[in-house]
Structures are given as C-alpha cells and as structure tokens.
Write a protein that holds these residues in place. Structure first.
Motif, PDB file in Angstrom:
ATOM      1  N   PHE A 168      39.502  39.902  56.432  1.00 18.51           N
ATOM      2  CA  PHE A 168      40.680  39.642  55.616  1.00 18.51           C
ATOM      3  C   PHE A 168      41.035  38.166  55.532  1.00 18.51           C
ATOM      4  O   PHE A 168      41.460  37.705  54.454  1.00 18.51           O
ATOM      5  CB  PHE A 168      41.886  40.462  56.081  1.00 18.51           C
ATOM      6  N   PRO A 169      40.864  37.379  56.579  1.00 18.17           N
ATOM      7  CA  PRO A 169      41.056  35.937  56.396  1.00 18.17           C
ATOM      8  C   PRO A 169      40.189  35.352  55.287  1.00 18.17           C
ATOM      9  O   PRO A 169      40.615  34.421  54.588  1.00 18.17           O
ATOM     10  CB  PRO A 169      40.698  35.355  57.769  1.00 18.17           C
ATOM     11  N   ALA A 170      38.968  35.891  55.092  1.00 18.99           N
ATOM     12  CA  ALA A 170      38.131  35.417  53.991  1.00 18.99           C
ATOM     13  C   ALA A 170      38.713  35.825  52.643  1.00 18.99           C
ATOM     14  O   ALA A 170      38.632  35.077  51.662  1.00 18.99           O
ATOM     15  CB  ALA A 170      36.707  35.957  54.136  1.00 18.99           C
ATOM     16  N   VAL A 171      39.326  37.004  52.569  1.00 15.80           N
ATOM     17  CA  VAL A 171      39.996  37.432  51.337  1.00 15.80           C
ATOM     18  C   VAL A 171      41.191  36.524  51.060  1.00 15.80           C
ATOM     19  O   VAL A 171      41.412  36.072  49.925  1.00 15.80           O
ATOM     20  CB  VAL A 171      40.436  38.902  51.435  1.00 15.80           C
ATOM     21  N   GLN A 172      41.975  36.253  52.088  1.00 15.43           N
ATOM     22  CA  GLN A 172      43.114  35.333  51.923  1.00 15.43           C
ATOM     23  C   GLN A 172      42.648  33.971  51.428  1.00 15.43           C
ATOM     24  O   GLN A 172      43.273  33.371  50.536  1.00 15.43           O
ATOM     25  CB  GLN A 172      43.845  35.168  53.250  1.00 15.43           C
ATOM     26  N   ALA A 173      41.569  33.473  52.000  1.00 16.28           N
ATOM     27  CA  ALA A 173      41.070  32.152  51.618  1.00 16.28           C
ATOM     28  C   ALA A 173      40.654  32.129  50.159  1.00 16.28           C
ATOM     29  O   ALA A 173      40.904  31.144  49.441  1.00 16.28           O
ATOM     30  CB  ALA A 173      39.898  31.754  52.515  1.00 16.28           C
ATOM     31  N   GLN A 174      40.030  33.211  49.688  1.00 12.64           N
ATOM     32  CA  GLN A 174      39.642  33.271  48.273  1.00 12.64           C
ATOM     33  C   GLN A 174      40.872  33.272  47.364  1.00 12.64           C
ATOM     34  O   GLN A 174      40.895  32.599  46.333  1.00 12.64           O
ATOM     35  CB  GLN A 174      38.803  34.517  48.026  1.00 12.64           C
ATOM     36  N   ALA A 175      41.874  34.058  47.740  1.00 15.59           N
ATOM     37  CA  ALA A 175      43.089  34.113  46.918  1.00 15.59           C
ATOM     38  C   ALA A 175      43.781  32.749  46.871  1.00 15.59           C
ATOM     39  O   ALA A 175      44.256  32.317  45.814  1.00 15.59           O
ATOM     40  CB  ALA A 175      44.034  35.179  47.465  1.00 15.59           C
ATOM     41  N   ARG A 176      43.820  32.082  48.004  1.00 12.61           N
ATOM     42  CA  ARG A 176      44.463  30.757  48.035  1.00 12.61           C
ATOM     43  C   ARG A 176      43.651  29.741  47.240  1.00 12.61           C
ATOM     44  O   ARG A 176      44.227  28.886  46.545  1.00 12.61           O
ATOM     45  CB  ARG A 176      44.622  30.314  49.483  1.00 12.61           C
ATOM     46  N   GLU A 177      42.333  29.824  47.334  1.00 10.24           N
ATOM     47  CA  GLU A 177      41.509  28.909  46.549  1.00 10.24           C
ATOM     48  C   GLU A 177      41.687  29.170  45.059  1.00 10.24           C
ATOM     49  O   GLU A 177      41.768  28.229  44.258  1.00 10.24           O
ATOM     50  CB  GLU A 177      40.032  29.041  46.943  1.00 10.24           C
ATOM     51  N   ALA A 178      41.778  30.449  44.675  1.00  7.24           N
ATOM     52  CA  ALA A 178      41.999  30.783  43.275  1.00  7.24           C
ATOM     53  C   ALA A 178      43.330  30.241  42.783  1.00  7.24           C
ATOM     54  O   ALA A 178      43.427  29.679  41.682  1.00  7.24           O
ATOM     55  CB  ALA A 178      41.941  32.301  43.085  1.00  7.24           C
ATOM     56  N   GLU A 179      44.367  30.394  43.577  1.00  6.62           N
ATOM     57  CA  GLU A 179      45.679  29.878  43.193  1.00  6.62           C
ATOM     58  C   GLU A 179      45.633  28.364  42.999  1.00  6.62           C
ATOM     59  O   GLU A 179      46.154  27.824  42.017  1.00  6.62           O
ATOM     60  CB  GLU A 179      46.709  30.253  44.246  1.00  6.62           C
ATOM     61  N   GLY A 180      44.971  27.681  43.916  1.00  6.56           N
ATOM     62  CA  GLY A 180      44.874  26.231  43.803  1.00  6.56           C
ATOM     63  C   GLY A 180      44.042  25.771  42.633  1.00  6.56           C
ATOM     64  O   GLY A 180      44.245  24.655  42.120  1.00  6.56           O
ATOM     65  N   ALA A 181      43.100  26.601  42.182  1.00  9.08           N
ATOM     66  CA  ALA A 181      42.212  26.232  41.080  1.00  9.08           C
ATOM     67  C   ALA A 181      42.754  26.617  39.715  1.00  9.08           C
ATOM     68  O   ALA A 181      42.085  26.379  38.709  1.00  9.08           O
ATOM     69  CB  ALA A 181      40.843  26.891  41.284  1.00  9.08           C
ATOM     70  N   GLY A 182      43.941  27.221  39.664  1.00 10.40           N
ATOM     71  CA  GLY A 182      44.557  27.517  38.377  1.00 10.40           C
ATOM     72  C   GLY A 182      44.403  28.940  37.889  1.00 10.40           C
ATOM     73  O   GLY A 182      44.816  29.260  36.763  1.00 10.40           O
ATOM     74  N   PHE A 183      43.825  29.818  38.682  1.00 10.49           N
ATOM     75  CA  PHE A 183      43.806  31.232  38.300  1.00 10.49           C
ATOM     76  C   PHE A 183      45.228  31.771  38.316  1.00 10.49           C
ATOM     77  O   PHE A 183      46.031  31.405  39.180  1.00 10.49           O
ATOM     78  CB  PHE A 183      42.949  32.044  39.276  1.00 10.49           C
ATOM     79  N   ASP A 184      45.553  32.643  37.375  1.00 10.05           N
ATOM     80  CA  ASP A 184      46.902  33.199  37.346  1.00 10.05           C
ATOM     81  C   ASP A 184      47.003  34.567  38.001  1.00 10.05           C
ATOM     82  O   ASP A 184      48.102  35.049  38.267  1.00 10.05           O
ATOM     83  CB  ASP A 184      47.437  33.278  35.910  1.00 10.05           C
ATOM     84  N   THR A 185      45.854  35.223  38.253  1.00  5.40           N
ATOM     85  CA  THR A 185      45.870  36.576  38.791  1.00  5.40           C
ATOM     86  C   THR A 185      44.711  36.771  39.760  1.00  5.40           C
ATOM     87  O   THR A 185      43.607  36.287  39.502  1.00  5.40           O
ATOM     88  CB  THR A 185      45.767  37.620  37.657  1.00  5.40           C
ATOM     89  N   VAL A 186      44.974  37.465  40.843  1.00  7.30           N
ATOM     90  CA  VAL A 186      43.935  37.897  41.784  1.00  7.30           C
ATOM     91  C   VAL A 186      43.939  39.418  41.790  1.00  7.30           C
ATOM     92  O   VAL A 186      45.000  40.051  41.894  1.00  7.30           O
ATOM     93  CB  VAL A 186      44.178  37.340  43.192  1.00  7.30           C
ATOM     94  N   LEU A 187      42.740  39.997  41.676  1.00  2.00           N
ATOM     95  CA  LEU A 187      42.631  41.443  41.529  1.00  2.00           C
ATOM     96  C   LEU A 187      41.618  41.993  42.541  1.00  2.00           C
ATOM     97  O   LEU A 187      40.591  41.368  42.807  1.00  2.00           O
ATOM     98  CB  LEU A 187      42.172  41.812  40.107  1.00  2.00           C
ATOM     99  N   LEU A 188      41.917  43.162  43.076  1.00  2.00           N
ATOM    100  CA  LEU A 188      40.998  43.868  43.960  1.00  2.00           C
ATOM    101  C   LEU A 188      40.525  45.147  43.277  1.00  2.00           C
ATOM    102  O   LEU A 188      41.218  45.694  42.413  1.00  2.00           O
ATOM    103  CB  LEU A 188      41.683  44.238  45.282  1.00  2.00           C
ATOM    104  N   MET A 189      39.374  45.639  43.688  1.00  2.00           N
ATOM    105  CA  MET A 189      38.941  46.952  43.224  1.00  2.00           C
ATOM    106  C   MET A 189      39.725  48.022  43.968  1.00  2.00           C
ATOM    107  O   MET A 189      40.059  47.861  45.138  1.00  2.00           O
ATOM    108  CB  MET A 189      37.451  47.165  43.446  1.00  2.00           C
TER     109      MET A 189
END
Length: 314
Positions: free
Chosen positions: A26-47
């Motif tokens: 889960f820390p790796a999932v958190q890191a991806q979401a935070r990286e996405a937020e910093g890179a300008g993604f507006d939404t994070v989605l899980l299956m």
C-alpha cells in the motif's frame, strides 16, 4: 444531472504486483497517487476486482478491495478525485454501494466519483459466490441499481420494488455534496451507452483506439433518443501506456492490444492527441501495468499529457 468536466487526465492503478512484501504494497499505491497528483492528474482510479484479470496477471496475484483502499487514499492525497474503473454492480447491494461512495465523498471532502458497470468477470463470481446470471440479467440489475443509487446520492429516500432489488424509504446520511458524478464504463452501444445517456455524467469508453470515432457517433445517437445534449455527457478512453526509456517493462497481454500506446513520452502524447483528443474524446485515463511501480514514469507521462487536456476546445 449536472454537467462539467469530471475527468480529463486520470491514472488507473490496475495491479498491485510490485515484487514487494505485503507491508510495502500500500505504501507503493500511496506513492503512485501522490506522484500522479504532483504531475497534474486530476483523478486516481482503482479496479474493483478481487482477483487479477486475464491479460494483466494470474488470478491469485495481489488485489486490494477497492473502497477500503480508496478511503485510505483519501487521506494520502489532497486534490485528486478518487474512483473505481469501474465498480462491478453485482458485487454489492445498490444501497450499500450508495453508502460506500457517499462515505468516500465525505472522507475525501467531495472528491469521489462513482464509476459503475454491469460486471463481467465470471471466474470471480463463481469462486467467491456472487451471482453472475446472464448478460441481460446483469444489465437489468445495473439499471435498477442506478435508479436507487441516483436518488440516494441526491438525498432522496427511494422506495423501490423491482425485479432484482427492493428498498423502503432508503436513508443515506451524511452526504458531503448534493451530487456525486456518475461514470459508466464499457463499450456496449445498445445497453451501456443507453444507460450512460440516461443516468451518467461521464462515459469511459472501453474500446480499441480506432473504434472511438464510431463509438462517439453512436453515443450521440443515444443522447438524441432521449433528448439529451451530447455535450453534457463527457467521455474518456482507457489506455495502457508503455514508455520507452524506463527499464524493461513486463510483457503482458494488455500492452499489445488495440488500447495500448507505446513509445517515448513525446510519441505517446502525439498519438493520444491525434487519435483520441482530436476525434472528440474529452479525456484520457492511462494505466502503466508493465512498469509495475517505477518512480518517475507517472510524472513523465503526466507532464506530457496535461497540456493536451488543458487546451480549451475550439
């Protein structure tokens, strides 16, 4: 129904097979979401699955329950919207789903999107004891569920008696907003597109890239059939992206189909602009399963794609 952009640039996290111990997953999932937020993604989605899907891995590979994970992500990121792509309606009673998505909206301070579809993965249903039924039955259930869920999200207390579901004065409190955006996902022109035109704010079209112009034509027809302005129903396309220059990506089936884009970040951005944005799709949702979690890939792709979706349409 409210219009307005809901998703222009989304990151779907479709796998949790990172080669890490469970404690680091889960820390790796958190890191991806935070990286996405910093890179300008507006939404994070899980299956919303309990087993890994064919084309992505083996059924027993790690798979987190979506709404538990999204609730935890709500405390990990501050701005991005949170959703599934998409919830299988067959996995939860619609009143439970309404409660789950409304709770996610409360804990995220208004950042939840309800992604929903009819459900399709038969192995998961059979082994875990969910009723699968026929194709027609699953879409009957989805339409009944939407009738219940929409009312509950708006603060109504629906009493409903259908073929598959019943409610009596169903209460749904607390609510953070009077409207949570609804996104349907799928490719079916007769059923999914009809339901999207009637109930959804956003349709994620799951189709090969070269099919998208024809899909948009059909979607406009479905809107016209009920007198809806097609501009009020937003669209996105789900793509698997494989980026050159970031190590040797894992070879999986999803990276070789008609929804995959491969190349340098500039080549990927050019192809997405020409073949998706320029044909009239409003946004893109990408996943990067071949890279597992490789820091820097999300940032590189996000910075290349964000100008495409930020440019106002003529």
């Amino acid at each position: 129904m409210q219009s307005g952009v809901t998703i222009r640039l989304g990151l779907q996290i479709p796998n949790f097979s990172y080669g890490t111990p469970v404690a680091e997953l889960f820390p790796a999932v958190q890191a991806q979401a935070r990286e996405a937020e910093g890179a300008g993604f507006d939404t994070v989605l899980l299956m919303d699955h309990f087993y890994q899907l064919p084309g992505l891995g083996e059924p027993d590979e790690p798979m987190l329950e979506a709404y538990t994970a999204l609730g935890a992500l709500a405390a990990s990121v501050e701005r991005v919207q949170l959703s599934t792509l998409v919830t299988g309606n067959t996995y939860r009673n619609p009143t439970l789903l309404a409660k789950a998505i409304t709770t996610l909206d409360v804990v995220s301070a208004g950042r939840a999107i309800l992604g929903i579809g009819a459900g399709w993965f038969e192995l998961e249903h059979r082994q875990l004891g969910f009723e699968f039924g026929t194709f027609t039955e699953r879409f009957e259930k989805l339409e009944e569920a939407l009738q219940i869920i929409v009312g509950m999200l708006h603060g109504e207390r629906p009493t409903f008696s259908g073929k598959w579901y019943r409610t009596e004065n169903a209460v749904n409190e607390p609510r953070y907003r009077d409207h949570i955006p609804i996104m349907l996902g799928g490719s079916g022109e007769k059923k999914t597109f009809r339901l999207a035109a009637r109930y959804a704010d956003h349709l994620n079209i799951i189709a090969d890239i070269d099919q998208l112009p024809a899909k948009l034509d059909v979607l406009r027809q479905r809107c016209a059939e009920i007198g809806r302005d097609p501009e009020s129903l937003e669209t996105s396309s789900l793509l698997t992206v494989v980026v050159d220059g970031y190590g040797a990506p894992t070879d999986i089936g999803e990276a070789r189909g008609g929804r995959a884009v491969t190349g340098t970040v500039d080549q990927i951005a050019d192809e997405i602009k020409r073949r998706i944005i320029d044909v009239g799709i409003d946004g893109v949702i990408i996943n990067l399963p071949t890279h597992r979690y490789t820091p820097g890939v999300i940032t590189a792709v996000g910075e290349a794609l964000k100008p495409l979706v930020d440019t106002p349409r003529p």
